[in-house]
Design an enzyme around this catalytic site. Structure first.
Site, PDB file in Angstrom:
ATOM      1  N   CYS A 122       0.830  -1.202   0.000  1.00  0.00           N
ATOM      2  CA  CYS A 122       0.000   0.000   0.000  1.00  0.00           C
ATOM      3  C   CYS A 122       0.870   1.260   0.000  1.00  0.00           C
ATOM      4  O   CYS A 122       1.768   1.407   0.838  1.00  0.00           O
ATOM      5  CB  CYS A 122      -0.944   0.011   1.210  1.00  0.00           C
ATOM      6  SG  CYS A 122      -1.982   1.494   1.206  1.00  0.00           S
ATOM      7  N   ASP A 224      -1.610  -3.962 -14.383  1.00  0.00           N
ATOM      8  CA  ASP A 224      -1.962  -3.634 -15.763  1.00  0.00           C
ATOM      9  C   ASP A 224      -2.536  -4.799 -16.555  1.00  0.00           C
ATOM     10  O   ASP A 224      -2.269  -4.912 -17.756  1.00  0.00           O
ATOM     11  CB  ASP A 224      -0.749  -3.058 -16.512  1.00  0.00           C
ATOM     12  CG  ASP A 224      -0.443  -1.634 -16.085  1.00  0.00           C
ATOM     13  OD1 ASP A 224      -1.250  -1.069 -15.312  1.00  0.00           O
ATOM     14  OD2 ASP A 224       0.590  -1.101 -16.513  1.00  0.00           O
TER      15      ASP A 224
HETATM   16  C1  LIG Z   1      -8.770   1.816  -5.186  1.00  0.00           C
HETATM   17  C2  LIG Z   1      -7.668   0.837  -4.942  1.00  0.00           C
HETATM   18  C3  LIG Z   1      -7.613   0.178  -3.723  1.00  0.00           C
HETATM   19  C4  LIG Z   1      -6.593  -0.742  -3.465  1.00  0.00           C
HETATM   20  N1  LIG Z   1      -6.568  -1.404  -2.278  1.00  0.00           N
HETATM   21  C5  LIG Z   1      -5.607  -2.338  -2.039  1.00  0.00           C
HETATM   22  C6  LIG Z   1      -5.597  -3.075  -0.819  1.00  0.00           C
HETATM   23  O1  LIG Z   1      -6.463  -2.936   0.052  1.00  0.00           O
HETATM   24  N2  LIG Z   1      -4.589  -3.971  -0.647  1.00  0.00           N
HETATM   25  C7  LIG Z   1      -3.614  -4.186  -1.586  1.00  0.00           C
HETATM   26  O2  LIG Z   1      -2.713  -5.013  -1.396  1.00  0.00           O
HETATM   27  N3  LIG Z   1      -3.615  -3.497  -2.758  1.00  0.00           N
HETATM   28  C8  LIG Z   1      -4.597  -2.607  -3.004  1.00  0.00           C
HETATM   29  N4  LIG Z   1      -4.613  -1.953  -4.204  1.00  0.00           N
HETATM   30  C9  LIG Z   1      -3.645  -2.309  -5.244  1.00  0.00           C
HETATM   31  C10 LIG Z   1      -4.222  -3.382  -6.192  1.00  0.00           C
HETATM   32  O3  LIG Z   1      -4.513  -4.579  -5.494  1.00  0.00           O
HETATM   33  C11 LIG Z   1      -3.243  -3.696  -7.331  1.00  0.00           C
HETATM   34  O4  LIG Z   1      -2.043  -4.150  -6.774  1.00  0.00           O
HETATM   35  C12 LIG Z   1      -2.960  -2.472  -8.203  1.00  0.00           C
HETATM   36  O5  LIG Z   1      -4.138  -1.748  -8.500  1.00  0.00           O
HETATM   37  C13 LIG Z   1      -2.284  -2.912  -9.512  1.00  0.00           C
HETATM   38  O6  LIG Z   1      -3.125  -3.788 -10.222  1.00  0.00           O
HETATM   39  P1  LIG Z   1      -3.954  -3.307 -11.518  1.00  0.00           P
HETATM   40  O7  LIG Z   1      -2.958  -2.688 -12.463  1.00  0.00           O
HETATM   41  O8  LIG Z   1      -4.571  -4.592 -12.048  1.00  0.00           O
HETATM   42  O9  LIG Z   1      -4.960  -2.319 -11.055  1.00  0.00           O
HETATM   43  C14 LIG Z   1      -5.603  -1.008  -4.468  1.00  0.00           C
HETATM   44  C15 LIG Z   1      -5.671  -0.336  -5.680  1.00  0.00           C
HETATM   45  C16 LIG Z   1      -6.684   0.576  -5.940  1.00  0.00           C
HETATM   46  C17 LIG Z   1      -6.731   1.255  -7.268  1.00  0.00           C
END
Ligand SMILES: Cc1cc2nc3c(=O)[nH]c(=O)nc-3n(C[C@H](O)[C@H](O)[C@H](O)COP(=O)(O)O)c2cc1C
Length: 358
Positions: A122, A224
């Protein structure tokens, strides 16, 4: 075909829904499962808050506990992980123990989580300023102590979700992952961005490949994935055992089915506009059921805006969707969108071409 096994948990095609604070609540997870996600993770849960809630004495206050409900797991949700965040090994271990036993104030789940996941990614200031989340990547000794403590505290599989590193000068995911494995992690999820990159476009999949080569436990790739093609490319380029989708599943729970079809070489038929809106409506109804009308509708707004992405007339509809106060209002907006798109098949064709979210 990827195979993902975390401890005793088998995830046949490695299709994981990511933790998303404020987004991946039970209703969202249910939609993702309905359309092919095989494994989900809770929103992040504060280990310390969960422990502190246990000292709550007044019954009226006990009825309003905020942290424990986030960690609830229903029978139908198996296999689901609950993600803890924290910087103190003893608190994270104690919280994990509470989750495994199910004996804690505010417990409203039916089963313990299948896996305990620890947040080491995070980027939010209020989290990292406490040494939690991605700040742990700057303090591998502490991160290791947390994993060891949780490992000792529970018999459930333990996983960690990490980033590439803190910033471009400190890309340490490979060494860090090796330490987490030695400390007892059963799987490692790698989000291919540094903390400094937050969520900017351009995740680094090469670091996922390097972690995959360095550890013997399963590696889940994240960052991504917005289409089935992205997922297959990540699997090919990194050799990871499973893929985790976050923003790509917002308003698009079908992404998991699309990935599964692509993996199996089967044709994939994206939802029609009507199916899309029907699912969106059910999502909103689920939120209202779970959280009551006021909170449910407030939270439904942005989900609804995600569901209509790419639909002709969506920009105007989105403005109204962001202000809905009832399910009736939502239904009206959807009827108008349906009617506005009935005259030709353009929208459906566009959606079939992309079948995805931004
Ligand atoms: C709104 C939001 C909330 C998120 N909350 C968490 C979380 O609670 N725990 C965590 O490990 N990652 C959290 N992430 C990160 C996502 O799990 C992920 O690692 C990140 O968005 C990259 O993946 P993506 O490119 O598929 O979006 C969050 C991301 C977003 C955008």
């Amino acid at each position: 075909m990827p195979e993902l096994v975390i401890g005793d948990v088998h995830i046949p095609h490695g299709l994981c829904l990511a933790p998303l604070a404020g987004v991946s609540d039970r209703t969202f997870r249910r939609m993702a499962r309905r359309y092919g996600a095989e494994y989900t993770v809770s929103e992040m849960v504060s280990a310390k808050a969960l422990c502190y809630e246990q000292s709550c004495r007044r019954p009226s206050a006990q009825a309003r506990l905020r942290t424990a409900p986030l960690a609830a797991v229903m029978r139908e949700e198996y296999p689901m992980a609950v993600q803890l965040f924290g910087a103190e090994p003893e608190f994270v271990a104690q919280a994990a123990r509470l989750l495994e036993s199910g004996e804690y104030l505010g417990c409203c789940g039916e089963i313990p989580p299948a896996v305990i996941d620890i947040n080491m990614g995070c980027p939010m200031a209020k989290i990292v300023n406490n040494g939690e989340g991605s700040a742990l990547m700057k303090d591998p000794a502490r991160a290791e102590a947390i994993v060891r403590a949780v490992r000792r505290a529970v018999s459930l599989p333990v996983t960690v979700k990490i980033r590439a590193g803190w910033d471009a000068e400190h890309v340490n995911a490979v060494e860090f992952a090796m330490r987490m494995e030695q400390a007892g992690a059963d799987a490692i999820c790698v989000h291919g961005r540094t903390r400094a990159q937050m969520y900017a476009p351009g995740a680094d999949w090469e670091i996922i490949r390097r972690v995959r080569e360095a550890v013997t436990v399963p590696v889940i790739g994240n960052g991504d994935i917005f289409s089935a093609d992205d997922a297959l490319r990540m699997l090919r380029q990194t050799g990871c055992h499973g893929v985790m989708v976050a923003r790509g599943a917002q308003g698009n729970p079908w992404i998991f089915r699309a990935i599964r079809c692509a993996m199996e070489g089967l044709p994939y038929t994206p939802p029609t506009l009507s199916e899309r809106l029907q699912t969106a409506m059910e999502h909103a109804e689920g939120l209202v059921r779970e959280k009551g009308e006021r909170t449910g509708i407030a939270e439904a707004r942005r989900h609804m805006a995600w569901y209509v992405h790419g639909v002709r007339g969506a920009p105007a509809a989105r403005n109204r969707l962001m202000r809905i106060c009832s399910l009736e209002e939502l239904s009206e907006i959807f009827s108008e969108l349906r009617m506005g798109n009935e005259s030709d098949g353009t929208v459906t064709k566009n959606m079939e071409k992309t079948g995805e979210n931004p």
